[in-house]
Design an enzyme around this catalytic site. Structure first.
Site, mmCIF file in Angstrom:
data_model
loop_
_atom_site.group_PDB
_atom_site.id
_atom_site.type_symbol
_atom_site.label_atom_id
_atom_site.label_comp_id
_atom_site.label_asym_id
_atom_site.label_seq_id
_atom_site.Cartn_x
_atom_site.Cartn_y
_atom_site.Cartn_z
ATOM 1 N N HIS A 20 36.522 35.807 18.990
ATOM 2 C CA HIS A 20 36.235 35.103 17.735
ATOM 3 C C HIS A 20 35.302 35.839 16.781
ATOM 4 O O HIS A 20 35.036 35.325 15.694
ATOM 5 C CB HIS A 20 35.618 33.729 18.016
ATOM 6 C CG HIS A 20 36.621 32.696 18.405
ATOM 7 N ND1 HIS A 20 37.290 31.931 17.484
ATOM 8 C CD2 HIS A 20 37.072 32.304 19.625
ATOM 9 C CE1 HIS A 20 38.114 31.101 18.115
ATOM 10 N NE2 HIS A 20 38.005 31.321 19.410
ATOM 11 N N LYS A 76 29.883 26.005 4.840
ATOM 12 C CA LYS A 76 30.072 26.735 6.094
ATOM 13 C C LYS A 76 28.679 26.951 6.651
ATOM 14 O O LYS A 76 27.686 26.706 5.970
ATOM 15 C CB LYS A 76 30.762 28.084 5.843
ATOM 16 C CG LYS A 76 30.116 28.918 4.733
ATOM 17 C CD LYS A 76 30.914 30.179 4.373
ATOM 18 C CE LYS A 76 32.149 29.878 3.591
ATOM 19 N NZ LYS A 76 33.389 30.196 4.339
ATOM 20 N N ARG A 77 28.585 27.432 7.924
ATOM 21 C CA ARG A 77 27.271 27.730 8.466
ATOM 22 C C ARG A 77 26.547 28.734 7.560
ATOM 23 O O ARG A 77 27.168 29.599 6.942
ATOM 24 C CB ARG A 77 27.395 28.276 9.896
ATOM 25 C CG ARG A 77 27.768 27.199 10.912
ATOM 26 C CD ARG A 77 26.686 26.119 11.057
ATOM 27 N NE ARG A 77 25.490 26.628 11.678
ATOM 28 C CZ ARG A 77 25.130 26.395 12.939
ATOM 29 N NH1 ARG A 77 25.861 25.616 13.717
ATOM 30 N NH2 ARG A 77 24.016 26.907 13.433
ATOM 31 N N LYS A 134 28.041 35.550 5.665
ATOM 32 C CA LYS A 134 28.846 34.663 4.809
ATOM 33 C C LYS A 134 28.384 34.731 3.347
ATOM 34 O O LYS A 134 29.034 34.195 2.448
ATOM 35 C CB LYS A 134 28.788 33.229 5.339
ATOM 36 C CG LYS A 134 29.472 33.087 6.710
ATOM 37 C CD LYS A 134 29.358 31.667 7.259
ATOM 38 C CE LYS A 134 29.886 31.534 8.675
ATOM 39 N NZ LYS A 134 31.375 31.490 8.742
ATOM 40 N N THR A 163 38.552 29.004 8.708
ATOM 41 C CA THR A 163 39.541 27.925 8.666
ATOM 42 C C THR A 163 39.257 26.980 7.504
ATOM 43 O O THR A 163 40.164 26.311 7.011
ATOM 44 C CB THR A 163 39.570 27.136 9.984
ATOM 45 O OG1 THR A 163 38.226 26.862 10.393
ATOM 46 C CG2 THR A 163 40.282 27.923 11.076
ATOM 47 N N LYS A 207 41.722 24.866 4.681
ATOM 48 C CA LYS A 207 41.603 23.442 4.331
ATOM 49 C C LYS A 207 41.525 23.270 2.816
ATOM 50 O O LYS A 207 42.171 22.375 2.242
ATOM 51 C CB LYS A 207 40.369 22.843 5.017
ATOM 52 C CG LYS A 207 40.527 22.750 6.526
ATOM 53 C CD LYS A 207 39.200 22.586 7.266
ATOM 54 C CE LYS A 207 39.413 22.880 8.750
ATOM 55 N NZ LYS A 207 38.152 22.963 9.505
#
Length: 842
Positions: free
Chosen positions: A378, A569-570, A575, A677, A681
């Site tokens: 992952h 998101k986290r 990110k 993911t 969405k």
């Protein structure tokens, strides 16, 4: 603007939510009242809202029970191959509405509660999220369970029933504060304890070599108590099982040791054993080598493998006489999927059971293990890879350490034969990393002990073959596969966005819900004015609804006609929430410079949790809230720019924000986000994506057409080139005036006037040791955001681009992902057949 329909009104006209037949509604009301009376022991005079929620949950659960029992009976008779999805996280969210959707009960329940004088949405809001996950990895497991049931696979999710899930996030004066998530406080109507399947799990002790084989003795025992949760497929009468283990101390815990007068203390010490399932570790993409975490990883694996072997032996094949005793057929009947390396101990534990307990010779046992197990990787971030100190193992799991050493000895023997004299390669490929502290590389263990290894998006699978696991790919190329992640369209469209699900169904029918590729048919309507209008209208209604939610819960007023620009998101450096911050500041400065220009109004929303020990991530949250304090209170800006930090982002909040978003921010440095993911969405729910060519964004651009996404920034090869050359953040700072201004404002205390030096560490990181190269993508990001603003001014063209995106979503159904796992890894065939309903004759 016409007042939007309430969800209640809309449900009356929605086919995808099932028919509210008269008998059905009457039955539901009867059962609701029965549960209120007999299960909750209340009458309508004293019942609370929570009582009503539990009565409704139990009423809906009744509809699962017959299907659940019949499904398990069906598997017992047919004896199919079974797949076991092992994960330390299952981020399930709420269960009630998802169950009603999958059982086609939603309209009937709505009508029944309405006739009882109750509001179903209000009752749904009482349910606690099952927050047994950190983010993407845990939510993926939940989507996969939905798809496996919907595709008729005999599948089981196995994990830990954490008493405390992911912490609740409070924002206090702009800072994240964590609160324990006591999600089981009022009980969980969806789970059923199964004490009859309790299993012992051993820790510590020592290894003894005896005449009849190796024994692991003098261990401490903890009991694993299973709790089963039903997992319904979409309208196919199949209900699979998620089994989560809870730790219990044995009755004689600490009492068998001769301790005079220590009885009270011995009973109090039971907590120590039961702490194993107390709390989820709140780290996303970060490895913290704590003993309790290793105990959790072994606990779930040891309990699960006992269960798998018991079920394998008990399952009859056609005959009623025999049970299976020959374990050599295990791989024909059992597939074990390891969700990252967290359940990697399944490999040595299965070896222990086969060799020590079942007396299978090593070579044969190893063949069984490899053919049974498969591993999903992952992440490629080095700080996320699990490397356990050998001495921790020596103490906690001495037999498993021996087994890992033997696996490694045979593995390196094979490598030496293939590459004689290549000691460097042997060092790189060993399961044991030498150094100050000897460590076990769990990813290497997983690769060696599995017949399939997969990444979770094409670009990620290529990266693991070419870099992190290159040596292993060269030796066993046939093991390596790609399985691009997906999301369940039941929760992430039908349930969370009924308006959009319905306008799609009006055009192409309802079958797309089980076969998302059919969304391609929407391309026929990309120039259909009525359809364009409908899609835009649903988005506007969703935005109004979310704006109302924000106002009700957080007392913030936002402009629903502004662009909703969302990054949820986290919180993590890779990110790049900081890149988003730099855009916000740049936009703010531009509005201040030219206050009379026609700016495209934006509401920028950022949400996500920071790991409690991750200082930089917590500072990023404080920066976002501080920018919001300045921007939102500047009268010159007005409502042309607002910055909102969304507190306590979780599955249930995602279900509200995603249908309301216009722009989805997917801006990680190329090569760092394995898949993502959330990106899928947003795409399915009619937002446009601004993103880098990273993770699944690459395939999204391929499916929808790159011209229908806002792609910017370095590609993987550019990042590699910049690494070779050496990334010099200061040169960008000196060359780009708007970047310099924004960074100087952060550093100089413009956003923290009472503590001017508050963000100096953050700025120092960006200028001198930013692994994720924020400044390198700044200019292209700003240019790309200008294109976004320009298109938003043309609603019709914007919506046509949205339709192209929705039409390109088919690939990103978890049904497609799971069908690929089934056929290419597990050796199983998915099926869309229904089984007989419980009330139908057999």
């Amino acid at each position: 603007m016409a007042k939007p329909l309430t969800d209640q009104d809309r449900r009356k006209q929605i086919s995808v939510r099932g028919l509210a037949g008269v008998e059905n509604v009457a039955d539901l009301k009867t059962n609701f009242n029965r549960h209120l009376h007999f299960t909750l022991v209340k009458d309508r005079n004293v019942a609370t809202k929570r009582d009503y929620y539990f009565a409704l949950a139990n009423t809906v659960r009744d509809h699962l029970v017959g299907r659940w029992i019949r499904t398990q009976q069906h598997y017992y008779e047919k004896d199919p191959k079974r797949v076991y999805y092992l994960s330390l996280e299952f981020y399930m969210g709420r269960t009630l509405q998802n169950t009603m959707v999958n059982l086609a009960l939603e309209n009937a329940c709505d009508e029944a509660t309405y006739q009882l004088g109750l509001d179903m949405e209000e009752l749904q809001d009482i349910e606690e999220d099952a927050g047994l996950g950190n983010g993407g990895l845990g939510r993926l497991a939940a989507c996969f369970l939905d798809s496996m049931a919907s595709l008729g696979l005999a599948a089981y999710g196995y994990g830990i029933r954490y008493e405390f899930g992911i912490f609740n996030q409070k924002i206090v004066s702009g800072w994240q504060v964590e609160e324990a998530d006591d999600w089981l406080r009022y009980g969980n109507p969806w789970e059923k304890a199964r004490p009859e399947y309790m299993r012992p799990v051993h820790f510590y002790g020592r290894v003894e070599h005896t005449a009849d084989g190796v024994k692991w003795v003098d261990t401490q025992v903890v009991l694993a108590l299973p709790y089963d949760t039903p997992v319904p497929g979409y309208r196919n009468n199949i209900v699979n099982t998620m089994r989560l283990w809870s730790a219990k101390a044995p009755c004689d815990f600490n009492l068998k040791d001769f301790n005079v007068g220590g009885y009270i203390q011995a009973v109090l010490d039971r907590n120590l054993a039961e702490n194993i399932s107390r709390v989820l570790y709140p780290n996303d993409n970060f490895f913290e080598g704590k003993e309790l975490r290793l105990k959790q990883e072994y606990f779930v694996v040891a309990a699960t493998l006992q269960d798998i072997i018991r079920r394998f032996k008990a399952s009859k094949f056609g005959s009623t006489e025999f049970v299976r005793l020959d374990l050599s057929t295990l791989p024909d009947k059992v597939a074990i999927q390891l969700n990252d390396t967290h359940p990697a101990l399944a490999i040595p534990e299965l070896m222990r059971l086969l060799v020590d307990i079942e007396k299978v010779p090593w070579e044969k046992a190893w063949d069984i293990v490899i053919r049974t197990c498969a591993y999903t990787n992952h992440t490629v971030l080095p700080e996320a890879l699990e490397r356990w100190p050998v001495d921790l193992f020596q103490n906690l799991l001495p037999r498993h350490l021996d087994i890992i050493y033997e696996i490694n000895r045979r593995h390196l023997e094979r490598i030496s034969k293939l590459y004689p004299g290549d000691t460097d390669r042997i060092c790189r490929m060993s399961l044991i990393e030498e150094g100050d502290v000897k460590k076990i590389n769990m990813a290497h263990l997983c690769i060696v002990g599995s017949h399939a290894v997969n990444g979770v998006a094409r670009i990620h699978s290529d990266i693991i073959k070419n870099t992190v696991f290159k040596d292993f790919y060269e030796v066993d190329p046939q093991k390596f596969q790609n399985k691009t992640n997906g999301i369940t369209p039941r929760r992430w469209l039908v349930m969370c966005n009924p308006g959009l699900a319905e306008v799609i169904a009006e055009k192409i029918g309802e079958d797309y819900i089980r076969d998302l590729d059919q969304l391609k048919k929407l391309l026929d309507f990309v120039n259909d004015d009525a359809f364009i209008r409908d899609v835009a209208k649903i988005k506007q209604e969703n935005k109004m609804k979310f704006a109302a939610h924000l106002e009700a819960h957080y007392k913030v007023k936002i402009n629903p006609s502004s662009m909703f620009d969302v990054q949820v998101k986290r919180i993590h450096e890779y990110k790049r929430q900081l890149l988003n911050c730099l855009h916000i500041i740049t936009l703010y400065n531009r509005i201040k410079n030219e206050p009379n220009k026609q700016w495209t109004p934006r509401t920028i929303m950022i949400g996500g949790k920071a790991a409690p020990g991750y200082h930089t991530a917590k500072m990023i949250i404080k920066l976002i809230t501080s920018i919001g304090d300045i921007v939102n209170n500047d009268p010159v800006v007005g409502d042309r720019l607002k910055v909102i930090f969304l507190e306590n982002y979780r599955v249930t909040l995602a279900e509200k924000i995603i249908p309301a978003a216009d722009l989805s921010e997917q801006i990680s440095t190329a090569g760092t986000e394995a898949s993502g993911t959330g990106n899928m969405k947003f795409m399915l729910n009619g937002a446009l994506t601004i993103g880098t060519m990273d993770g699944a964004n690459v395939e999204m651009a391929e499916e929808a057409g790159e011209e229908n996404l806002f792609i910017f920034g370095m590609r993987v090869h550019d990042v590699e080139a910049l690494d070779k050359k050496g990334y010099d953040a200061v040169s960008y700072y000196n060359r780009v005036p708007e970047l310099k201004q924004a960074v100087d404002q952060i550093a100089g205390g413009f956003f923290s006037p009472s503590q001017p030096g508050l963000f100096k560490d953050l700025v120092n990181m960006l200028m001198h040791h930013d692994r994720f190269k924020v400044f390198a993508d700044y200019e292209d990001y700003i240019r790309c955001q200008e294109r976004v603003s320009a298109l938003y001014k043309n609603p019709k063209e914007w919506t046509k681009m949205v339709i192209h995106n929705i039409a390109g979503c088919g690939k990103f159904s978890s049904d497609r992902t799971i069908s690929e796992y089934a056929r290419e890894i597990w050796g199983m065939e998915p099926s869309l057949e229904k089984i007989a309903a419980p009330d139908a004759p057999r």
